[in-house]
Design a protein around this motif. Structure first.
Motif, PDB file in Angstrom:
ATOM      1  N   LEU A  23      -0.142   3.087  -3.332  1.00 61.96           N
ATOM      2  CA  LEU A  23      -1.343   3.882  -3.084  1.00 61.96           C
ATOM      3  C   LEU A  23      -0.976   5.272  -2.582  1.00 61.96           C
ATOM      4  N   ASP A  46      -8.171  -4.336  -2.831  1.00 60.02           N
ATOM      5  CA  ASP A  46      -8.203  -4.378  -4.290  1.00 60.02           C
ATOM      6  C   ASP A  46      -7.885  -2.978  -4.785  1.00 60.02           C
ATOM      7  N   TYR A  47      -6.871  -2.863  -5.655  1.00 61.32           N
ATOM      8  CA  TYR A  47      -6.509  -1.578  -6.239  1.00 61.32           C
ATOM      9  C   TYR A  47      -7.369  -1.393  -7.479  1.00 61.32           C
ATOM     10  N   GLY A  53      -2.357   5.292 -11.098  1.00 65.89           N
ATOM     11  CA  GLY A  53      -1.653   5.292  -9.821  1.00 65.89           C
ATOM     12  C   GLY A  53      -0.331   6.034  -9.894  1.00 65.89           C
ATOM     13  N   ASP A  60      -7.514   1.467  -9.446  1.00 65.56           N
ATOM     14  CA  ASP A  60      -6.908   2.325 -10.465  1.00 65.56           C
ATOM     15  C   ASP A  60      -5.995   1.503 -11.368  1.00 65.56           C
ATOM     16  N   VAL A  76     -10.046   2.129  -4.095  1.00 65.24           N
ATOM     17  CA  VAL A  76      -9.812   0.794  -3.548  1.00 65.24           C
ATOM     18  C   VAL A  76     -11.108   0.144  -3.083  1.00 65.24           C
ATOM     19  N   SER A  90      -6.404   7.469  -4.283  1.00 59.99           N
ATOM     20  CA  SER A  90      -6.434   6.130  -4.876  1.00 59.99           C
ATOM     21  C   SER A  90      -7.785   5.475  -4.619  1.00 59.99           C
ATOM     22  N   ALA A 127       0.835  -1.199   0.000  1.00 58.81           N
ATOM     23  CA  ALA A 127       0.000   0.000   0.000  1.00 58.81           C
ATOM     24  C   ALA A 127       0.872   1.253   0.000  1.00 58.81           C
TER      25      ALA A 127
END
Length: 132
Positions: free
Chosen positions: A71, A106-107, A114, A109, A77, A75, A67
């Motif tokens: 992030l 869970d990302y 990012g 972007d 998520v 961001s 993270a």
């Protein structure tokens, strides 16, 4: 004690990932905190209301390290984790609180989004130089 899961979907980070290193007998472990905000809408037409829910999450180990690397503020998520009471006594009164620990992130972007966001954040932190 019951294990209660919390899912925060389509959230965005309100600030940077804050990283600390916690000493342990086996060596230090990475701890990070993030504040994620989710917006929800109720009703329709003139009765439509939008509310925001902010949760401060604690992340540990490799989840915290990743993270911090990927992030930043803004961001997008999804976070899945658990919640527990962290009540304590202060001056004879009970102070009630909740502690949220992330288990999955869970990302949402793309990699390009990012990287662009991190570049903007680092540019904003640099002092402006006047050309003389």
């Amino acid at each position: 004690m019951a294990n209660v899961h919390v899912i925060q979907r389509n959230a965005h980070l309100a600030g940077p990932v804050v990283v600390q290193f916690v000493p342990r007998p086996e060596g230090r472990i990475t701890k990070a905190t993030v504040t994620a905000i989710s917006n929800s809408v109720r009703g329709s037409g003139e009765t439509r209301e939008e509310t925001a829910t902010a949760i401060q999450w604690t992340l540990w180990g490799s989840l915290a390290e990743n993270a911090a690397d990927f992030l930043g503020r803004g961001s997008h998520v999804n976070i899945v984790g658990r919640v527990r009471n962290n009540n304590y006594e202060k001056d004879g009164a009970t102070v009630y609180g909740m502690e949220f620990t992330a288990e999955e992130i869970d990302y949402l972007d793309t990699r390009a989004e990012g990287e662009a966001r991190r570049t903007q954040s680092s540019d904003a932190r640099r002092p402006a130089h006047a050309d003389a």
